[in-house]
Design a protein around this motif. Structure first.
Motif, PDB file in Angstrom:
ATOM      1  N   GLY A 179       2.242  41.599  -3.357  1.00 27.37           N
ATOM      2  CA  GLY A 179       2.322  40.416  -2.503  1.00 27.37           C
ATOM      3  C   GLY A 179       3.140  39.290  -3.082  1.00 27.37           C
ATOM      4  O   GLY A 179       3.236  38.216  -2.487  1.00 27.37           O
ATOM      5  N   GLY A 180       3.764  39.497  -4.259  1.00 25.33           N
ATOM      6  CA  GLY A 180       4.631  38.459  -4.817  1.00 25.33           C
ATOM      7  C   GLY A 180       4.323  38.166  -6.269  1.00 25.33           C
ATOM      8  O   GLY A 180       3.754  38.992  -6.993  1.00 25.33           O
ATOM      9  N   GLY A 181       4.687  36.951  -6.687  1.00 25.28           N
ATOM     10  CA  GLY A 181       4.495  36.576  -8.089  1.00 25.28           C
ATOM     11  C   GLY A 181       5.518  35.556  -8.527  1.00 25.28           C
ATOM     12  O   GLY A 181       5.942  34.706  -7.738  1.00 25.28           O
ATOM     13  N   THR A 182       5.951  35.668  -9.780  1.00 23.54           N
ATOM     14  CA  THR A 182       6.807  34.647 -10.374  1.00 23.54           C
ATOM     15  C   THR A 182       8.127  35.234 -10.855  1.00 23.54           C
ATOM     16  O   THR A 182       8.203  36.388 -11.272  1.00 23.54           O
ATOM     17  CB  THR A 182       6.096  33.995 -11.578  1.00 23.54           C
ATOM     18  OG1 THR A 182       5.587  35.026 -12.437  1.00 23.54           O
ATOM     19  CG2 THR A 182       4.933  33.130 -11.121  1.00 23.54           C
ATOM     20  N   VAL A 280       3.665  43.800   1.555  1.00 26.63           N
ATOM     21  CA  VAL A 280       4.730  43.324   0.672  1.00 26.63           C
ATOM     22  C   VAL A 280       5.268  41.974   1.159  1.00 26.63           C
ATOM     23  O   VAL A 280       5.698  41.846   2.311  1.00 26.63           O
ATOM     24  CB  VAL A 280       5.867  44.356   0.592  1.00 26.63           C
ATOM     25  CG1 VAL A 280       6.992  43.853  -0.312  1.00 26.63           C
ATOM     26  CG2 VAL A 280       5.322  45.689   0.085  1.00 26.63           C
ATOM     27  N   ALA A 281       5.270  40.971   0.279  1.00 31.88           N
ATOM     28  CA  ALA A 281       5.689  39.622   0.670  1.00 31.88           C
ATOM     29  C   ALA A 281       6.261  38.886  -0.539  1.00 31.88           C
ATOM     30  O   ALA A 281       6.200  39.368  -1.670  1.00 31.88           O
ATOM     31  CB  ALA A 281       4.514  38.852   1.257  1.00 31.88           C
ATOM     32  N   SER A 282       6.866  37.728  -0.267  1.00 30.89           N
ATOM     33  CA  SER A 282       7.313  36.789  -1.290  1.00 30.89           C
ATOM     34  C   SER A 282       8.242  37.481  -2.295  1.00 30.89           C
ATOM     35  O   SER A 282       9.192  38.139  -1.908  1.00 30.89           O
ATOM     36  CB  SER A 282       6.095  36.157  -1.963  1.00 30.89           C
ATOM     37  OG  SER A 282       6.458  35.067  -2.765  1.00 30.89           O
ATOM     38  N   ALA A 283       7.952  37.329  -3.606  1.00 28.52           N
ATOM     39  CA  ALA A 283       8.811  37.961  -4.615  1.00 28.52           C
ATOM     40  C   ALA A 283       8.799  39.480  -4.491  1.00 28.52           C
ATOM     41  O   ALA A 283       9.778  40.145  -4.840  1.00 28.52           O
ATOM     42  CB  ALA A 283       8.353  37.558  -6.018  1.00 28.52           C
ATOM     43  N   GLY A 284       7.692  40.045  -3.964  1.00 28.39           N
ATOM     44  CA  GLY A 284       7.643  41.483  -3.724  1.00 28.39           C
ATOM     45  C   GLY A 284       8.652  41.913  -2.682  1.00 28.39           C
ATOM     46  O   GLY A 284       9.330  42.937  -2.832  1.00 28.39           O
ATOM     47  N   SER A 285       8.790  41.133  -1.610  1.00 26.90           N
ATOM     48  CA  SER A 285       9.742  41.494  -0.558  1.00 26.90           C
ATOM     49  C   SER A 285      11.173  41.170  -0.966  1.00 26.90           C
ATOM     50  O   SER A 285      12.106  41.870  -0.556  1.00 26.90           O
ATOM     51  CB  SER A 285       9.385  40.799   0.759  1.00 26.90           C
ATOM     52  OG  SER A 285       9.466  39.402   0.643  1.00 26.90           O
ATOM     53  N   LEU A 286      11.380  40.122  -1.773  1.00 29.65           N
ATOM     54  CA  LEU A 286      12.723  39.850  -2.295  1.00 29.65           C
ATOM     55  C   LEU A 286      13.215  41.041  -3.110  1.00 29.65           C
ATOM     56  O   LEU A 286      14.335  41.535  -2.912  1.00 29.65           O
ATOM     57  CB  LEU A 286      12.702  38.590  -3.158  1.00 29.65           C
ATOM     58  CG  LEU A 286      13.962  38.316  -3.994  1.00 29.65           C
ATOM     59  CD1 LEU A 286      15.176  38.086  -3.104  1.00 29.65           C
ATOM     60  CD2 LEU A 286      13.751  37.135  -4.938  1.00 29.65           C
ATOM     61  N   MET A 305       5.806  42.417   5.255  1.00 30.20           N
ATOM     62  CA  MET A 305       5.449  41.083   5.717  1.00 30.20           C
ATOM     63  C   MET A 305       6.600  40.104   5.473  1.00 30.20           C
ATOM     64  O   MET A 305       6.849  39.204   6.269  1.00 30.20           O
ATOM     65  CB  MET A 305       4.194  40.619   4.970  1.00 30.20           C
ATOM     66  CG  MET A 305       3.628  39.305   5.440  1.00 30.20           C
ATOM     67  SD  MET A 305       2.234  38.710   4.428  1.00 30.20           S
ATOM     68  CE  MET A 305       1.134  40.101   4.404  1.00 30.20           C
ATOM     69  N   GLY A 306       7.293  40.266   4.331  1.00 30.83           N
ATOM     70  CA  GLY A 306       8.398  39.380   3.974  1.00 30.83           C
ATOM     71  C   GLY A 306       9.719  39.875   4.526  1.00 30.83           C
ATOM     72  O   GLY A 306       9.903  41.068   4.763  1.00 30.83           O
ATOM     73  N   GLY A 307      10.666  38.945   4.735  1.00 28.84           N
ATOM     74  CA  GLY A 307      11.928  39.258   5.390  1.00 28.84           C
ATOM     75  C   GLY A 307      12.923  40.001   4.517  1.00 28.84           C
ATOM     76  O   GLY A 307      12.863  39.943   3.291  1.00 28.84           O
ATOM     77  N   HIS A 314       9.493  28.850  -2.479  1.00 31.57           N
ATOM     78  CA  HIS A 314       9.605  27.904  -3.581  1.00 31.57           C
ATOM     79  C   HIS A 314       8.674  26.708  -3.437  1.00 31.57           C
ATOM     80  O   HIS A 314       7.577  26.734  -3.962  1.00 31.57           O
ATOM     81  CB  HIS A 314      11.054  27.442  -3.754  1.00 31.57           C
ATOM     82  CG  HIS A 314      11.940  28.507  -4.308  1.00 31.57           C
ATOM     83  ND1 HIS A 314      13.216  28.283  -4.757  1.00 31.57           N
ATOM     84  CD2 HIS A 314      11.760  29.840  -4.477  1.00 31.57           C
ATOM     85  CE1 HIS A 314      13.780  29.404  -5.174  1.00 31.57           C
ATOM     86  NE2 HIS A 314      12.888  30.367  -5.002  1.00 31.57           N
ATOM     87  N   THR A 315       9.067  25.648  -2.729  1.00 33.16           N
ATOM     88  CA  THR A 315       8.337  24.383  -2.773  1.00 33.16           C
ATOM     89  C   THR A 315       7.434  24.215  -1.563  1.00 33.16           C
ATOM     90  O   THR A 315       7.912  24.138  -0.436  1.00 33.16           O
ATOM     91  CB  THR A 315       9.326  23.201  -2.827  1.00 33.16           C
ATOM     92  OG1 THR A 315      10.234  23.391  -3.915  1.00 33.16           O
ATOM     93  CG2 THR A 315       8.584  21.893  -3.023  1.00 33.16           C
ATOM     94  N   PRO A 316       6.116  24.141  -1.768  1.00 31.59           N
ATOM     95  CA  PRO A 316       5.208  23.947  -0.627  1.00 31.59           C
ATOM     96  C   PRO A 316       4.953  22.462  -0.356  1.00 31.59           C
ATOM     97  O   PRO A 316       4.915  21.640  -1.270  1.00 31.59           O
ATOM     98  CB  PRO A 316       3.929  24.640  -1.083  1.00 31.59           C
ATOM     99  CG  PRO A 316       3.938  24.462  -2.576  1.00 31.59           C
ATOM    100  CD  PRO A 316       5.392  24.445  -3.015  1.00 31.59           C
TER     101      PRO A 316
END
Length: 385
Positions: A179-182, A280-286, A305-307, A314-316
């Motif tokens: 689902g992502g990460g850093t 799969v989203a965020s850094a996972g989808s990148l 889930m991610g594009g 990045h900034t929320p």
């Protein structure tokens, strides 16, 4: 499952695996569309919404329809066309969530919702002489100086050195539960799976020079004092997004996001089989999008889930809506990812697999991994050719 919403509980008043046709005289497909708003995904993707709705259906149903004392359920058991009816009394949230925790599919699907321990996040194994499986369940391993990141880099170097030495030609990369990460964990991993120079994104921008609607911003500082302290945040945005174009503000070439990275010396050159899912989203989808863009990659599973082409990240910022007092949070940086245009990838959607493979009902009952079995059979078929 197979386009239907099914009852996922054993020994209940409705048989396991029954298709839920309607609730309180409203068709299930209409109910699900009404609940989509409560679990957001990139663009117009809907597969990812299942992740949230499956586990929080009762809560979202109450959000939308209000408190109900009873539920009239219409359902069909497996392989029958006969619609049956049953009336169930409502239960409290605690009892409802107890049922969720005791769902039939938990042994198989709990990986969609768990918090990973470091020793569960990544692994590699050989399944045959020329085939290996690299599993990466999360990229939350810290930045360049974090010991977890350093251990992960050491793991990758060891794995890909072994892959090269053992002449492995088929690599299954399984990120279905990522689902992502850093940063830079996603980018470092991709450097072992590419033969091109690359960057985190092609461009990134925001649509404002100063934080808009300041009096509604989520903050513990009283609204009348916020103009006194917001200056440093606006200056940070202006420093990070200095280039104006058509009313938007872009990062320039000094941003670390546009750093050109090179393939690792031990980068894999064989066939990659990328396993993806609606989780799969965020850094996972990148990461998955960049791997999917490679010519040597076959993508198997479900739309992410991610594009593919980009996402907000990045900034929320958080806002409190003035009338309802609803708190809403979202990322404000629009990111265009460093991926090639492909005819099967659709703008505003998740990553589209080359082979759309979901768990079958029979495999659901047996707790079998449909996608992994499909992939291993596909490799065997191609190896014979």
């Amino acid at each position: 499952m197979e386009g239907k919403w099914i009852f996922n509980f054993e020994n209940g008043m409705i048989p396991l695996g029954s298709e839920i046709v309607s609730i309180n005289n409203e068709k299930t497909e209409h109910i699900i569309k009404n609940l989509h708003k409560y679990y957001t995904t990139d663009g117009v993707n809907t597969t990812g919404k299942r992740i949230g709705i499956e586990i929080n259906f009762s809560k979202y149903y109450r959000f939308h329809y209000g408190l109900q004392n009873q539920f009239l359920i219409e359902y069909k058991t497996r392989n029958t066309a006969t619609i049956k009816k049953i009336t169930l009394n409502s239960v409290g949230y605690k009892a409802s969530y107890t049922n969720v925790k005791n769902r039939y599919s938990k042994p198989f699907d709990q990986v969609n919702y768990k918090d990973w321990e470091e020793n569960e996040i990544y692994s590699f194994k050989k399944v045959s002489k020329h085939t290996g499986i690299l599993t990466i369940n999360d990229f939350g391993l810290g930045n360049e100086k974090d010991p977890r990141h350093l251990r992960y880099v050491s793991f990758l170097d060891s794995v890909f050195s072994t892959i090269k030495k053992d002449n492995i030609s088929n690599l299954i990369v399984d990120v279905r539960y990522n689902g992502g990460g850093t940063d830079p964990n996603d980018l470092v991993t991709y450097s072992y799976l590419t033969d091109r120079n690359f960057s985190e994104n092609i461009q990134a921008w925001i649509p404002f020079r100063k934080i808009p609607y300041l009096r509604y911003i989520y903050s513990k500082v009283p609204s009348f004092l916020r103009p006194l302290g917001v200056g440093k945040y606006n200056r940070a945005f202006q420093r990070d997004f200095p280039a104006e174009k058509d009313g938007n503000y872009y990062q320039d070439e000094t941003s670390a996001d546009h750093l050109i990275r090179k393939p690792n010396k031990n980068a894999f050159t064989g066939r990659v089989y990328l396993l993806i899912s609606s989780r799969v989203a965020s850094a996972g989808s990148l990461f998955a999008a960049m791997v999917a863009g490679n010519d040597n990659t076959i993508v198997i599973g479900e739309e992410t889930m991610g594009g593919y082409y980009g996402h907000n990240g990045h900034t929320p910022l958080g806002y409190i809506l003035p009338k309802s007092k609803i708190e809403t949070f979202f990322s404000v940086v629009n990111l265009e990812q460093d991926v090639p245009k492909k005819p099967n990838q659709i703008y505003n959607r998740g990553i589209i697999p080359d082979f759309d493979v979901t768990q079958t009902f029979e495999d659901y009952l047996k707790q079998k991994d449909t996608q992994m079995e499909f992939t291993l059979k596909l490799i065997a078929k191609k190896s014979k050719k």
